[in-house]
Design a protein around this motif. Structure first.
Motif, short mmCIF file in Angstrom:
data_model
loop_
_atom_site.label_atom_id
_atom_site.label_comp_id
_atom_site.label_asym_id
_atom_site.label_seq_id
_atom_site.Cartn_x
_atom_site.Cartn_y
_atom_site.Cartn_z
N VAL A 102 29.25 65.54 14.45
CA VAL A 102 28.73 65.26 15.79
C VAL A 102 29.78 65.62 16.83
O VAL A 102 30.87 65.04 16.87
N VAL A 103 29.45 66.61 17.67
CA VAL A 103 30.32 67.01 18.76
C VAL A 103 30.12 66.05 19.92
O VAL A 103 28.99 65.71 20.28
N LEU A 104 31.23 65.61 20.52
CA LEU A 104 31.20 64.66 21.63
C LEU A 104 31.65 65.32 22.92
O LEU A 104 32.56 66.16 22.91
N SER A 105 31.05 64.90 24.02
CA SER A 105 31.60 65.26 25.32
C SER A 105 32.85 64.39 25.53
O SER A 105 33.05 63.39 24.83
N PHE A 106 33.67 64.75 26.50
CA PHE A 106 34.87 63.95 26.75
C PHE A 106 34.50 62.51 27.12
O PHE A 106 35.12 61.57 26.64
N GLN A 107 33.47 62.33 27.95
CA GLN A 107 33.07 60.98 28.36
C GLN A 107 32.56 60.16 27.17
O GLN A 107 32.87 58.98 27.05
N GLU A 108 31.79 60.79 26.29
CA GLU A 108 31.32 60.10 25.09
C GLU A 108 32.51 59.69 24.22
O GLU A 108 32.58 58.56 23.72
N TRP A 109 33.45 60.62 24.04
CA TRP A 109 34.65 60.33 23.26
C TRP A 109 35.41 59.15 23.86
O TRP A 109 35.81 58.23 23.15
N LEU A 110 35.59 59.18 25.17
CA LEU A 110 36.33 58.12 25.85
C LEU A 110 35.66 56.76 25.67
O LEU A 110 36.32 55.77 25.35
N ASN A 111 34.35 56.70 25.81
CA ASN A 111 33.61 55.44 25.63
C ASN A 111 33.74 54.91 24.21
O ASN A 111 33.92 53.71 23.99
N ILE A 112 33.65 55.80 23.23
CA ILE A 112 33.76 55.39 21.84
C ILE A 112 35.17 54.91 21.53
O ILE A 112 35.37 53.87 20.90
N VAL A 113 36.18 55.62 22.02
CA VAL A 113 37.57 55.23 21.80
C VAL A 113 37.87 53.88 22.44
O VAL A 113 38.52 53.02 21.84
N LYS A 114 37.36 53.66 23.64
CA LYS A 114 37.57 52.37 24.32
C LYS A 114 36.95 51.22 23.54
O LYS A 114 37.50 50.13 23.50
#
Length: 156
Positions: A11-23
């Motif tokens: 699953v490729v993530l946008s930067f914002q999706e990545w940031l939300n998941i990491v948080k």
């Protein structure tokens, strides 16, 4: 809810999706490629957020599901790429989008689509793809699970 897509694809993530998941879940739930961000995969190759409940496979990110997962098994493009341009064409807001389905999805049923799918569900996929809609209503499964809450009693 077969989970095939969650086991077969990264699953490729946008930067914002990545940031939300990491948080919310930590950086260890994600992975990086040369120029892309991904959801991490378990040792069996499945998505780190894929859970099995009885015969169902459930997404642990349902509340913040990445766009790629929301769109599966469809791809919404601005130009025809896989042939069948006439069949894939979907007019929306004066533009033509091309909606293709991945034939690897075992949940697809082929034939003439019913009115609600052709006029509401595909529209939802297009809106999610172009970013004008975030939530899914027509294009997601209704698991029908009833959440049993434990009653809270005041002790003071």
């Amino acid at each position: 809810m077969c989970g095939l897509c969650c086991r077969a694809y990264s699953v490729v993530l946008s930067f914002q999706e990545w940031l939300n998941i990491v948080k919310n879940y930590g950086v260890e739930t994600t992975a990086t490629g040369l120029n892309k961000l991904y959801l991490r995969r378990k040792s069996d190759g499945s998505c780190v957020f894929l859970y099995r409940l009885s015969n169902m496979h459930l997404c642990g990110l349902q509340h913040m599901k990445p766009t790629a997962c929301k769109l599966w098994p469809f791809r919404v493009l601005t130009a025809p790429k896989y042939g069948y341009a006439r069949e894939a064409a979907y007019p929306y807001l004066g533009k033509i989008f091309y909606v293709y389905a991945d034939s690897a999805c075992v949940g697809l049923r082929y034939g003439t689509p019913v009115w609600t799918f052709a006029n509401q569900t595909v529209r939802e996929f297009v809106e999610i793809a172009i970013g004008t809609r975030k939530e899914q209503r027509k294009s997601t499964g209704d698991v029908g699970l009833v959440q049993h809450l434990i009653p809270v009693r005041r002790i003071f």
